[in-house]
Design a protein around this motif. Sequence first.
Motif, PDB file in Angstrom:
ATOM      1  N   CYS A 260       0.761  -1.011  -0.010  1.00 31.45           N
ATOM      2  CA  CYS A 260      -0.089  -0.010   0.001  1.00 31.45           C
ATOM      3  C   CYS A 260       0.950   1.092  -0.042  1.00 31.45           C
ATOM      4  CB  CYS A 260      -1.010  -0.095   1.244  1.00 31.45           C
ATOM      5  SG  CYS A 260      -1.993   1.705   1.633  1.00 31.45           S
ATOM      6  N   SER A 261       0.640   2.126  -0.797  1.00 31.60           N
ATOM      7  CA  SER A 261       1.398   3.459  -1.117  1.00 31.60           C
ATOM      8  C   SER A 261       1.059   4.323   0.093  1.00 31.60           C
ATOM      9  CB  SER A 261       1.202   4.034  -2.252  1.00 31.60           C
ATOM     10  OG  SER A 261      -0.267   4.387  -2.746  1.00 31.60           O
ATOM     11  N   VAL A 262       0.080   3.968   1.032  1.00 28.95           N
ATOM     12  CA  VAL A 262      -0.153   5.160   2.079  1.00 28.95           C
ATOM     13  C   VAL A 262       0.564   4.615   3.420  1.00 28.95           C
ATOM     14  CG1 VAL A 262      -2.262   6.362   3.157  1.00 28.95           C
ATOM     15  CG2 VAL A 262      -2.273   5.810   0.796  1.00 28.95           C
ATOM     16  N   CYS A 263       0.037   3.554   3.666  1.00 27.69           N
ATOM     17  CA  CYS A 263       0.497   2.944   4.835  1.00 27.69           C
ATOM     18  C   CYS A 263       1.662   1.944   5.077  1.00 27.69           C
ATOM     19  CB  CYS A 263      -0.748   2.448   5.636  1.00 27.69           C
ATOM     20  SG  CYS A 263      -1.304   0.980   5.116  1.00 27.69           S
ATOM     21  N   LEU A 264       2.045   1.654   3.907  1.00 32.59           N
ATOM     22  CA  LEU A 264       3.103   0.483   3.598  1.00 32.59           C
ATOM     23  C   LEU A 264       2.598  -0.818   3.900  1.00 32.59           C
ATOM     24  CD1 LEU A 264       6.181   2.780   4.384  1.00 32.59           C
ATOM     25  CD2 LEU A 264       5.029   2.451   2.180  1.00 32.59           C
ATOM     26  N   SER A 265       1.573  -1.111   4.083  1.00 32.11           N
ATOM     27  CA  SER A 265       0.900  -2.701   4.469  1.00 32.11           C
ATOM     28  C   SER A 265       1.336  -3.464   3.358  1.00 32.11           C
ATOM     29  CB  SER A 265      -0.563  -2.611   4.949  1.00 32.11           C
ATOM     30  OG  SER A 265      -0.642  -1.718   5.809  1.00 32.11           O
ATOM     31  N   CYS A 274      -7.252  -1.096   0.666  1.00 33.77           N
ATOM     32  CA  CYS A 274      -6.201  -1.633   1.686  1.00 33.77           C
ATOM     33  C   CYS A 274      -7.190  -1.833   2.891  1.00 33.77           C
ATOM     34  CB  CYS A 274      -5.249  -0.486   1.888  1.00 33.77           C
ATOM     35  SG  CYS A 274      -4.185  -0.866   3.156  1.00 33.77           S
ATOM     36  N   CYS A 277      -5.622   0.692   6.292  1.00 32.12           N
ATOM     37  CA  CYS A 277      -5.896   2.254   6.228  1.00 32.12           C
ATOM     38  C   CYS A 277      -7.154   2.577   5.398  1.00 32.12           C
ATOM     39  CB  CYS A 277      -4.694   2.947   5.800  1.00 32.12           C
ATOM     40  SG  CYS A 277      -4.475   2.745   3.940  1.00 32.12           S
ATOM     41  N   GLU A 278      -7.792   1.546   4.700  1.00 37.60           N
ATOM     42  CA  GLU A 278      -9.099   1.554   4.107  1.00 37.60           C
ATOM     43  C   GLU A 278      -8.813   2.697   3.037  1.00 37.60           C
ATOM     44  OE1 GLU A 278     -12.257   2.487   6.571  1.00 37.60           O
ATOM     45  OE2 GLU A 278     -12.250   0.680   7.846  1.00 37.60           O
ATOM     46  N   THR A 279      -7.686   2.641   2.231  1.00 40.06           N
ATOM     47  CA  THR A 279      -7.588   3.482   1.148  1.00 40.06           C
ATOM     48  C   THR A 279      -7.968   2.670  -0.101  1.00 40.06           C
ATOM     49  OG1 THR A 279      -5.603   4.580   2.139  1.00 40.06           O
ATOM     50  CG2 THR A 279      -5.803   4.638  -0.376  1.00 40.06           C
ATOM     51  N   PHE A 281      -7.894   2.434  -4.177  1.00 40.16           N
ATOM     52  CA  PHE A 281      -7.231   2.908  -5.185  1.00 40.16           C
ATOM     53  C   PHE A 281      -7.836   2.762  -6.645  1.00 40.16           C
ATOM     54  CE2 PHE A 281      -4.617   0.668  -1.957  1.00 40.16           C
ATOM     55  CZ  PHE A 281      -3.567   1.718  -1.720  1.00 40.16           C
TER      56      PHE A 281
END
Length: 300
Positions: A260-265, A274, A277-279, A281
Amino acid sequence: MASEDEINLLVIVVDVNQIWWGQQAQREPEFTLSKCMDAVMVMGNAHMAMSRTNKLAVIASHSQDSHFLYPSKSWRAGDSGADDASSSGDGKYELLSVANNLIAEEIRNIMSRTEVQGNSIDTLLAGSLAKALCYIHRVMKELEVGQEIKSRILVIKAAEDCALQYMNFMNVIFAAQKQSILIDACVLDSDSGLLQQACDITGGLYLKIPQKIALAQYLLWVFLPDSEQRSQLMLPPPAHVDYRAACFCHRNLIEIGYVCSVCLSIFCNFSPICTTCETAFKIQLPQIVKPKKKKLKQST
């Protein structure tokens, strides 16, 4: 050689996961949590007896909280130091007797009031390591002018790793590396990839002991000497470090995955949302190319 006034601080983080130790008592009744704490107290006593400037801290880590066993609030407040010291009439150093009594009392209180709630059975090891770093930082702030300190953390690991703590764990590792704090790991059961990385990055030692009943011997032989003394000893060879990351969805070690580009999961399978962080995409679908119509040649 270190100066006589240099402080050597050892912080021991003990995994007291109630689920794991309950199963361990059924598998091997000769090695229980009380035996492990006895070995920890032997290690702490040996460390404080080596020099008058050596300091010790013991943190218990379980599935709901991380708690200081030593120094405790009563010791810092000076409530229970004199009585325990005067009761030691066997010639033992009073500080060691006080430390042992406080550790035994605190671990009894923790295990008596800890209840298993829901599925929260993972040890909060990342939080305990963060608390150890905060304590080391506080001790460094209280130093006198010109006084030096060497700090290291020893983790006694019992339960398995929790992939959900991966990011917190890596943040703690790099914070310790920046402060030149060694992280050692003594693993009782299955190997820990996170602790392998922590020891390799900070320059500490990682050891999975082959016999749990001999924990005290391994602690005194391998982990009692500091970084300067270890170069003169014949220690076990370094373990192979598994730098594979654990996916957050199935907790499997993977070599290639999706991040994940936001939280790096890290995930082993692609997902448009995701789960950490529920992002959401935006997925760019391939454009459909319409076939060109062939022009018919007009007959003359």
